[in-house]
Design an enzyme around this catalytic site. Structure first.
Site, PDB file in Angstrom:
ATOM      1  N   ASP A 193      -4.638  -0.636   5.877  1.00  0.00           N
ATOM      2  CA  ASP A 193      -3.796  -1.868   5.644  1.00  0.00           C
ATOM      3  C   ASP A 193      -2.693  -1.713   6.372  1.00  0.00           C
ATOM      4  OD1 ASP A 193      -3.287  -4.516   3.648  1.00  0.00           O
ATOM      5  OD2 ASP A 193      -1.575  -3.046   3.573  1.00  0.00           O
ATOM      6  N   TYR A 205       6.999  -6.924   5.817  1.00  0.00           N
ATOM      7  CA  TYR A 205       6.647  -7.974   6.166  1.00  0.00           C
ATOM      8  C   TYR A 205       7.955  -8.645   6.866  1.00  0.00           C
ATOM      9  CZ  TYR A 205       2.328  -7.449   3.544  1.00  0.00           C
ATOM     10  OH  TYR A 205       1.189  -6.790   2.957  1.00  0.00           O
ATOM     11  N   HIS A 229     -11.188  -5.609   0.468  1.00  0.00           N
ATOM     12  CA  HIS A 229      -9.993  -5.026   1.183  1.00  0.00           C
ATOM     13  C   HIS A 229      -9.722  -3.522   0.437  1.00  0.00           C
ATOM     14  CE1 HIS A 229      -6.332  -4.827   3.534  1.00  0.00           C
ATOM     15  NE2 HIS A 229      -5.901  -4.582   2.435  1.00  0.00           N
TER      16      HIS A 229
END
Length: 277
Positions: free
Chosen positions: A101, A203, A256
């Site tokens: 990730d 982010y 994921h």
């Protein structure tokens, strides 16, 4: 079998888990959002038994000792710098780097900027960043998959939504694919004051300043077919972004959260990769 470490650096002290002999071949494993080093406990323990020195740190924002307040301090240069600072502190001139990730993105950028430091690279889930950027522009499917990133850049609103109702929204991110005890640990950690904001700052830090190039170190890329964040377009295009020895492995019918949903498969592929380079 697994040790708890504290790794002091100029940026602060990183918490980490580790296993294996101090003089074993060094492997650094980087976790993703919204997890922590314990994401890798199966792989760290197995690598330790096999004689590797495996270390997985709680990265910037996840380690309380390295939790800057400004989002601008979570840029890719800072995150790559942390990788090198940790390796330097451990006395590792050359090491194998593994990431999942966000940890996978940091691993790609580290391999691009500092190939001489890496013996090999292994990335789980995350495509090469240039392949992902291209897919987000040209592939409607990937554009939709990545929409959450824009939403998570909204300050304070996202934190409140994720943590209200006993962190129901944060728990749902794991899609019931991660063991409940692990989810509970992640939720507890990210419920600490400032912790979730620090994790989301990855982010919010803004896009990397430079462009990432072709990767020349031996690379293993593992992608799972039910990954909600990363579609097949970027996953398949990643082969075009690696000039060194490259192996692509697809794990069918896994989400994921492949590191914890299919730990034996990931560990087996990782050991094969390490033993061949």
């Amino acid at each position: 079998m697994i040790e708890q470490l504290s790794i002091p650096t100029a940026a602060g002290s990183f918490d980490a888990i580790a296993a294996g002999p101090e003089d074993g071949r060094p492997v650094l494993l980087l976790h993703g959002f919204p997890e922590a080093a314990v994401e890798w406990e199966h792989q760290v323990a197995t690598l330790g038994v096999l004689g590797y020195r495996a270390v997985a740190p709680d990265q910037r924002g996840y380690s309380p000792g390295v939790r800057p307040e400004q989002a601008s301090e979570y840029g890719i240069d800072d995150l790559v710098g942390d990788v090198l600072a940790i390796a330097d502190r451990l006395g590792w001139n050359e090491f194998d780097l593994v990431g999942h990730d966000w940890g996978g993105a940091v691993a790609w950028w580290t391999a691009d900027a500092h190939p001489g430091r890496l013996r090999s690279l292994a990335v789980v889930s995350t495509p090469h960043p240039a392949a992902l950027a291209e897919a987000m522009k040209t592939d409607e499917d990937q554009h939709l998959r990545s929409a959450y990133m824009t939403e998570w850049r909204q300050t304070r609103v996202t934190e409140r939504r994720m943590l209200e109702n006993d962190a129901d929204a944060l728990r749902r991110i794991f899609d019931w694919k991660v063991p409940p005890s692990k989810v509970e640990e992640y939720v507890q950690r990210l419920s600490e004051p400032g912790a979730l904001t620090a994790a989301l700052n990855w982010y919010r830090a803004g896009r990397p300043g430079g462009k990432i190039g072709q990767i020349e170190v031996p690379t293993l890329y593992i992608w799972s077919t039910e990954d909600a964040a990363f579609g097949s377009t970027a996953a398949l295009d990643t082969a075009n972004r690696v000039t060194g020895p490259y192996r692509f492995e697809m794990i069918e019918d896994v989400s994921h959260w492949v590191v914890e949903e299919a730990p034996e498969a990931v560990t087996s592929l990782l050991v094969e990769h390490l033993s061949s380079h």
